[in-house]
Design a protein around this motif. Structure first.
Motif, PDB file in Angstrom:
ATOM      1  N   LEU A 176      -7.224   7.082  18.287  1.00  0.00           N
ATOM      2  CA  LEU A 176      -7.550   5.680  18.025  1.00  0.00           C
ATOM      3  C   LEU A 176      -8.716   5.546  17.046  1.00  0.00           C
ATOM      4  CD1 LEU A 176      -7.132   4.127  21.583  1.00  0.00           C
ATOM      5  CD2 LEU A 176      -5.655   3.784  19.597  1.00  0.00           C
ATOM      6  N   LYS A 177      -9.731   6.405  17.176  1.00  0.00           N
ATOM      7  CA  LYS A 177     -10.854   6.361  16.239  1.00  0.00           C
ATOM      8  C   LYS A 177     -10.383   6.695  14.824  1.00  0.00           C
ATOM      9  CE  LYS A 177     -14.396   7.699  19.538  1.00  0.00           C
ATOM     10  NZ  LYS A 177     -15.248   8.807  20.001  1.00  0.00           N
ATOM     11  N   ALA A 178      -9.565   7.741  14.702  1.00  0.00           N
ATOM     12  CA  ALA A 178      -9.091   8.142  13.372  1.00  0.00           C
ATOM     13  C   ALA A 178      -8.215   7.061  12.755  1.00  0.00           C
ATOM     14  CB  ALA A 178      -8.325   9.462  13.469  1.00  0.00           C
ATOM     15  N   ALA A 179      -7.384   6.434  13.564  1.00  0.00           N
ATOM     16  CA  ALA A 179      -6.456   5.426  13.049  1.00  0.00           C
ATOM     17  C   ALA A 179      -7.094   4.042  12.922  1.00  0.00           C
ATOM     18  CB  ALA A 179      -5.224   5.348  13.949  1.00  0.00           C
ATOM     19  N   SER A 180      -8.350   3.914  13.296  1.00  0.00           N
ATOM     20  CA  SER A 180      -9.002   2.604  13.218  1.00  0.00           C
ATOM     21  C   SER A 180      -9.329   2.206  11.784  1.00  0.00           C
ATOM     22  CB  SER A 180     -10.285   2.597  14.055  1.00  0.00           C
ATOM     23  OG  SER A 180     -11.266   3.439  13.478  1.00  0.00           O
ATOM     24  N   ASP A 181      -9.358   3.156  10.878  1.00  0.00           N
ATOM     25  CA  ASP A 181      -9.700   2.869   9.489  1.00  0.00           C
ATOM     26  C   ASP A 181      -8.436   2.560   8.679  1.00  0.00           C
ATOM     27  OD1 ASP A 181     -11.934   3.253   7.271  1.00  0.00           O
ATOM     28  OD2 ASP A 181     -10.072   4.164   6.548  1.00  0.00           O
ATOM     29  N   PRO A 182      -8.421   1.459   7.931  1.00  0.00           N
ATOM     30  CA  PRO A 182      -7.223   1.091   7.161  1.00  0.00           C
ATOM     31  C   PRO A 182      -6.806   2.140   6.127  1.00  0.00           C
ATOM     32  CG  PRO A 182      -8.884  -0.662   7.046  1.00  0.00           C
ATOM     33  CD  PRO A 182      -9.487   0.459   7.809  1.00  0.00           C
ATOM     34  N   THR A 183      -7.763   2.807   5.515  1.00  0.00           N
ATOM     35  CA  THR A 183      -7.408   3.844   4.532  1.00  0.00           C
ATOM     36  C   THR A 183      -6.710   5.005   5.210  1.00  0.00           C
ATOM     37  OG1 THR A 183      -9.264   3.222   3.101  1.00  0.00           O
ATOM     38  CG2 THR A 183      -8.315   5.417   2.777  1.00  0.00           C
ATOM     39  N   ARG A 184      -7.216   5.415   6.367  1.00  0.00           N
ATOM     40  CA  ARG A 184      -6.572   6.524   7.082  1.00  0.00           C
ATOM     41  C   ARG A 184      -5.176   6.136   7.558  1.00  0.00           C
ATOM     42  NH1 ARG A 184     -12.133   7.621   8.527  1.00  0.00           N
ATOM     43  NH2 ARG A 184     -12.019   6.474  10.488  1.00  0.00           N
ATOM     44  N   ARG A 185      -5.022   4.882   7.995  1.00  0.00           N
ATOM     45  CA  ARG A 185      -3.672   4.432   8.378  1.00  0.00           C
ATOM     46  C   ARG A 185      -2.745   4.449   7.174  1.00  0.00           C
ATOM     47  NH1 ARG A 185      -6.669   0.540  11.189  1.00  0.00           N
ATOM     48  NH2 ARG A 185      -6.040  -1.100   9.756  1.00  0.00           N
ATOM     49  N   ALA A 186      -3.262   4.059   6.019  1.00  0.00           N
ATOM     50  CA  ALA A 186      -2.446   4.075   4.801  1.00  0.00           C
ATOM     51  C   ALA A 186      -2.073   5.508   4.421  1.00  0.00           C
ATOM     52  CB  ALA A 186      -3.197   3.401   3.654  1.00  0.00           C
ATOM     53  N   ILE A 187      -2.987   6.436   4.588  1.00  0.00           N
ATOM     54  CA  ILE A 187      -2.685   7.849   4.306  1.00  0.00           C
ATOM     55  C   ILE A 187      -1.597   8.351   5.249  1.00  0.00           C
ATOM     56  CG2 ILE A 187      -3.607  10.207   4.403  1.00  0.00           C
ATOM     57  CD1 ILE A 187      -6.297   9.034   3.350  1.00  0.00           C
ATOM     58  N   LEU A 188      -1.719   8.015   6.537  1.00  0.00           N
ATOM     59  CA  LEU A 188      -0.687   8.421   7.502  1.00  0.00           C
ATOM     60  C   LEU A 188       0.673   7.842   7.147  1.00  0.00           C
ATOM     61  CD1 LEU A 188      -2.568   8.107  10.916  1.00  0.00           C
ATOM     62  CD2 LEU A 188      -1.766  10.200   9.816  1.00  0.00           C
ATOM     63  N   THR A 189       0.695   6.565   6.782  1.00  0.00           N
ATOM     64  CA  THR A 189       1.953   5.922   6.399  1.00  0.00           C
ATOM     65  C   THR A 189       2.545   6.591   5.172  1.00  0.00           C
ATOM     66  OG1 THR A 189       1.197   3.821   7.318  1.00  0.00           O
ATOM     67  CG2 THR A 189       3.006   3.722   5.734  1.00  0.00           C
ATOM     68  N   LEU A 190       1.708   6.857   4.186  1.00  0.00           N
ATOM     69  CA  LEU A 190       2.155   7.528   2.965  1.00  0.00           C
ATOM     70  C   LEU A 190       2.772   8.884   3.281  1.00  0.00           C
ATOM     71  CD1 LEU A 190       2.186   7.749  -0.185  1.00  0.00           C
ATOM     72  CD2 LEU A 190      -0.115   8.752   0.012  1.00  0.00           C
ATOM     73  N   LEU A 191       2.102   9.659   4.107  1.00  0.00           N
ATOM     74  CA  LEU A 191       2.611  10.995   4.456  1.00  0.00           C
ATOM     75  C   LEU A 191       3.888  10.918   5.287  1.00  0.00           C
ATOM     76  CD1 LEU A 191      -0.778  12.745   5.241  1.00  0.00           C
ATOM     77  CD2 LEU A 191       0.716  13.169   3.273  1.00  0.00           C
ATOM     78  N   ALA A 192       3.969   9.912   6.162  1.00  0.00           N
ATOM     79  CA  ALA A 192       5.185   9.754   6.969  1.00  0.00           C
ATOM     80  C   ALA A 192       6.372   9.381   6.085  1.00  0.00           C
ATOM     81  CB  ALA A 192       4.969   8.698   8.049  1.00  0.00           C
ATOM     82  N   GLN A 193       6.124   8.571   5.050  1.00  0.00           N
ATOM     83  CA  GLN A 193       7.194   8.139   4.151  1.00  0.00           C
ATOM     84  C   GLN A 193       7.559   9.206   3.121  1.00  0.00           C
ATOM     85  OE1 GLN A 193       5.430   4.574   2.582  1.00  0.00           O
ATOM     86  NE2 GLN A 193       6.264   3.280   4.206  1.00  0.00           N
ATOM     87  N   GLN A 194       6.562   9.858   2.555  1.00  0.00           N
ATOM     88  CA  GLN A 194       6.778  10.772   1.432  1.00  0.00           C
ATOM     89  C   GLN A 194       6.934  12.234   1.842  1.00  0.00           C
ATOM     90  OE1 GLN A 194       6.898   9.659  -1.920  1.00  0.00           O
ATOM     91  NE2 GLN A 194       6.977   7.678  -0.913  1.00  0.00           N
ATOM     92  N   GLY A 195       6.455  12.589   3.016  1.00  0.00           N
ATOM     93  CA  GLY A 195       6.435  13.988   3.407  1.00  0.00           C
ATOM     94  C   GLY A 195       5.130  14.622   2.945  1.00  0.00           C
ATOM     95  N   PRO A 196       5.011  15.933   3.094  1.00  0.00           N
ATOM     96  CA  PRO A 196       3.763  16.615   2.726  1.00  0.00           C
ATOM     97  C   PRO A 196       3.392  16.380   1.256  1.00  0.00           C
ATOM     98  CG  PRO A 196       5.222  18.097   3.911  1.00  0.00           C
ATOM     99  CD  PRO A 196       6.009  16.862   3.617  1.00  0.00           C
ATOM    100  N   LEU A 197       2.097  16.121   1.044  1.00  0.00           N
ATOM    101  CA  LEU A 197       1.587  15.886  -0.310  1.00  0.00           C
ATOM    102  C   LEU A 197       0.321  16.699  -0.528  1.00  0.00           C
ATOM    103  CD1 LEU A 197       1.898  11.988  -0.488  1.00  0.00           C
ATOM    104  CD2 LEU A 197       3.358  13.646  -1.653  1.00  0.00           C
TER     105      LEU A 197
END
Length: 115
Positions: free
Chosen positions: A14-35
């Motif tokens: 929850l702490k890690a995902a509380s930041d919008p940039t980190r959530r955006a990074i997670l979403t990007l990686l989930a959509q695009q795969g490893p980068l």
């Protein structure tokens, strides 16, 4: 590796995902795969150092892993830690379901006595 309790893992996630940039990074990686870190950096208006710090927080929570091959660092999303959030919400849903059932019972009793 030290095994974390579900409560500690939930807090870390929850702490890690509380930041919008980190959530955006997670979403990007989930959509695009490893980068590569540089590919992630290219998507954000942040310094490479700032992106790296966000990735380290996500790594600390177990939400991403870093694979290295020579000088290339690939960042890959890990969905398993998100299960602790789902379990927590499931517990909350069951509590609310019980409360709503009790309220429904009270309302039915109130209607029956008013007839």
């Amino acid at each position: 590796m030290v095994e974390r309790t579900p409560e500690a893992l939930l807090s870390d996630v929850l702490k890690a995902a509380s930041d919008p940039t980190r959530r955006a990074i997670l979403t990007l990686l989930a959509q695009q795969g490893p980068l590569r870190v540089g590919e992630i950096h290219a998507r954000f208006d942040l310094s490479l150092n700032a992106v790296s710090k966000h990735i380290k927080v996500l790594e600390g929570a177990g939400l991403v892993v870093r694979r290295t091959a020579w000088r290339e660092h690939l960042i890959e999303v890990q969905m398993d830690p998100l299960r602790v959030i789902d379990a927590w919400f499931s517990d909350l849903r069951s509590i609310w379901d019980l409360r709503l059932e009790a309220l429904d019972d009270l309302m039915k009793k109130g209607t029956a006595t008013n007839d």
